[in-house]
Write an enzyme that holds these catalytic residues in place. Sequence first.
Site, PDB file in Angstrom:
ATOM      1  N   CYS A  50       0.776  -1.234   0.000  1.00 13.16           N
ATOM      2  CA  CYS A  50       0.000   0.000   0.000  1.00 13.16           C
ATOM      3  C   CYS A  50       0.812   1.291   0.000  1.00 13.16           C
ATOM      4  O   CYS A  50       0.691   2.110  -0.919  1.00 13.16           O
ATOM      5  CB  CYS A  50      -1.001  -0.022   1.137  1.00 13.16           C
ATOM      6  SG  CYS A  50      -0.414  -0.803   2.656  1.00 13.16           S
ATOM      7  N   HIS A 113      -0.883   7.403   4.657  1.00  7.05           N
ATOM      8  CA  HIS A 113       0.105   6.336   4.536  1.00  7.05           C
ATOM      9  C   HIS A 113       1.448   6.756   3.947  1.00  7.05           C
ATOM     10  O   HIS A 113       2.244   5.911   3.527  1.00  7.05           O
ATOM     11  CB  HIS A 113      -0.479   5.170   3.711  1.00  7.05           C
ATOM     12  CG  HIS A 113      -0.358   3.859   4.438  1.00  7.05           C
ATOM     13  ND1 HIS A 113      -0.391   2.653   3.802  1.00  7.05           N
ATOM     14  CD2 HIS A 113      -0.189   3.589   5.735  1.00  7.05           C
ATOM     15  CE1 HIS A 113      -0.251   1.680   4.677  1.00  7.05           C
ATOM     16  NE2 HIS A 113      -0.138   2.226   5.856  1.00  7.05           N
TER      17      HIS A 113
END
Lengths: 494, 494
Positions: A50, A113
């Site tokens: 991710c 993230h």
Amino acid sequence: TLTSFGVFLLQMGWGDLGVFGEPSKETPHLDQMAAEGMLFLDFYTASPLCSPSRAALLTGRLPVRNGFYTTNGHARNAYTPQDIVGGIPDSELLLPELLKKAGYTNKIIGKWHLGHQPQFHPLRHGFDEWLGSPNCHFGPYDSRERPNIPIYRDWEMIGRYYEDFKIDLKTGEANLTQLYLQEALDFISKQQASQQPFFLYWAIDATHAPVYASKQFLGTSQRGLYGDAVREIDDSVGKILKHLQQLGISENTFVFFTSDNGAALISAPKQGGSNGPFLCGKQTTFEGGMREPAIAWWPGHIPAGGVSHQLGSVMDLFSTSLSLAGLQPPSDRQIDGIDLLPVILQGKLIDRPIFYYRGNELMAVRAGLYKAHYWTWSNSWEEHSKGIDFCPGQSVAGVTTHTQEEHTYLPLLFHLGRDPGEKYPLSFASEEYQRAVEHISGLVQQHKASLVPGQPQLNVCDQAVMNWSPPGCEKLGKCLKAPESDPKKCSWPH
Amino acid sequence: TLTSFGVFLLQMGWGDLGVFGEPSKETPHLDQMAAEGMLFLDFYTASPLCSPSRAALLTGRLPVRNGFYTTNGHARNAYTPQDIVGGIPDSELLLPELLKKAGYTNKIIGKWHLGHQPQFHPLRHGFDEWLGSPNCHFGPYDSRERPNIPIYRDWEMIGRYYEDFKIDLKTGEANLTQLYLQEALDFISKQQASQQPFFLYWAIDATHAPVYASKQFLGTSQRGLYGDAVREIDDSVGKILKHLQQLGISENTFVFFTSDNGAALISAPKQGGSNGPFLCGKQTTFEGGMREPAIAWWPGHIPAGGVSHQLGSVMDLFSTSLSLAGLQPPSDRQIDGIDLLPVILQGKLIDRPIFYYRGNELMAVRAGLYKAHYWTWSNSWEEHSKGIDFCPGQSVAGVTTHTQEEHTYLPLLFHLGRDPGEKYPLSFASEEYQRAVEHISGLVQQHKASLVPGQPQLNVCDQAVMNWSPPGCEKLGKCLKAPESDPKKCSWPH
């Protein structure tokens, strides 16, 4: 007027959409989006994990350039857990930074993230607004070992997962997707009212373990909790597109739906999705790890029901968005994304390779229908023996290997048209093999010759940098005491 | 006026259609057929092999009832090769026999496969016209060992594969699909002109090894020769549907597309198709062996774009066709098919199980989303060690077994919604397991209690019965001398 952008970045596999053959066919709104727009069948993320994929999307650059990789081990996947020290370097130019100069308002809803220390905050990298979390909301929960992940509104945290944003781990119930949906609708309304162009990055985490769905969706899917979450996302996408239409701005908003990595098969069957007919899943450089569902939607511009075999990448969203905004990509650095507008609007096919990296290693390259593996690895025997399996139920001798196998001098070659599942390597002796490998090896040489790796950001971990006391914690009485700093090499087992 | 029927029975996997997620998405006409009609996602054949499935379709009865099975070994797949002695018994009532009484003209184009001795001829079992072959056109070719398969027009052969109906085994070129397409168009025109209702059974063999395609389709698919054949079939289906529309009889013609078994993965990648996300392929009772693509089309009656999760079977085509023709199914025997009209026209869901037989053994049963395996087997270690693999690249411990494993007292249970790939058996101790197995075991008891197995037709083989001298051979100078009769037990290794 400038064209606005919406990017839906989900955590779903190629095979999770009805339009891609999920047997329950429970995504009517995404299927409808495809019917009204263009479906990409050969679209890739930039990493089987991710964080690096997200950094690649926003910079238009491979993780090995933008720093979202590790050199702690060979060919290791790395991301941004709570104890990661690094994040997106200031030297990287992000899509929202560039769009901002052209007058866009940029909003991220969901998982950032790209690092959670103050210098990595999304509002320091071009976003104007944020509702969401800096990391995944992994366990253990409510422990002394690590704080629960905060949820931010703009600069400050407004609570934490489990404490203030409930997720019932037994039932999987949480209303977060509804919160994120409403936030998107409100933002779009606000921008429409002020006639400001926008970039909305909707990157929510409902399908990432631990998976959740709202009460109204729980138990509605044939597929269990994961399917409930997919249905809620599908419903949300439908509502957002409908909202654009009702506000009369759909013809002025370019929307793209895709995913940041293949479905996490280790979480199956309860929390893992489907990569359709492809090999393995998240964490691997097989098709199941990196080929993604992708749909472009722009009523009045994209002909309805289009299908493209263009080799596409999440990094292309960077270049395509800039092109739509009339901006030039930065010329002082290598950009890996390409402008997809000629593909989307004129049906062109642009010849370009896809590079499959795992950490610091170029594992495989696709050109046309051929894919050459220079390295094969699923995970180690040691991890595998613990039950960590990235290819459950699948095993292709010499391909899904549990040792890192080098094929640099004689790459394993697959024809993805005849063999999308990467099961039948072509004969080394065949003319077809020699022609294809010669071509791909030329591309590799060219790529490696010009490659300037970025400073690796995912090497150092430190318990002290965890989300103990995010900005705003004091107002909520939610500041925790950080331990002494003790930086170490992060451990990346696969 | 009576409604006509068209049944397309192909040899393709669930995952071979674009609408079911084949990544090359090369079946625009079948996808369009689905968009205009109703897509069945949970539709099954009656056997993981061709002949028994075809016998089941035309009789509405399981192979174990209509005799299309063997008792030479336990749980063995059997079919009708050239040396088979048996075939469809006179005591079976076939769909065309019943329709004939109501004034239908019945035509079969393609592979009959219900026995090739004179008493099994399709024109003795209700069909009025035939263009096609009695068996598969397997090798060896032009050998003394066995005659090349004949192609019949009605009562007599008009030539043989390879000799008169060329298939270039090197390039895969053959124009047979075009021949079969033209035959279908002409038949439909004739029936329309004479205003006679018809049943057209278009069961051509282009995607069965050895796979072939016409020159105009060769090399046009990303998927190689198999894909070329699929494209030609897709194109043909499109032309037949368009012809019905142009003649103004589409609203009076109910058309169904499906397949007789899962894709033959042993023939992959060159001649084998895709079963999408399902386990294994042809020859097995896993989903890949028996779940089939299925589309119902009847403009003006079936709402466009419908999707059904009805558990359906090829045997339902028998009952549905009779219902449409206003006929009653025979009451003197057990019929396994159900009338799908309430499903197709009113969106109903009918509760019924699916029985997965392999030869004389009930291997598995599906009820709702649960599937219980009473026996598991892919093939023997001996066969597997020769490279015969029905599950290439797939291996699920305790499931894709190479010995026949009995689970009668503790069936392996899968939830096909959460786990369509049959990878994660439910825990025997769970309440969910106990509830589902109790229900399914009741269905099994009921099924077995009333089962009257038919006389097995696929036990005896004899070189003397091969297609040495089919009717009409003398006119063509193509009669061959049969060897002495030497009946033996057929050998069915899997």
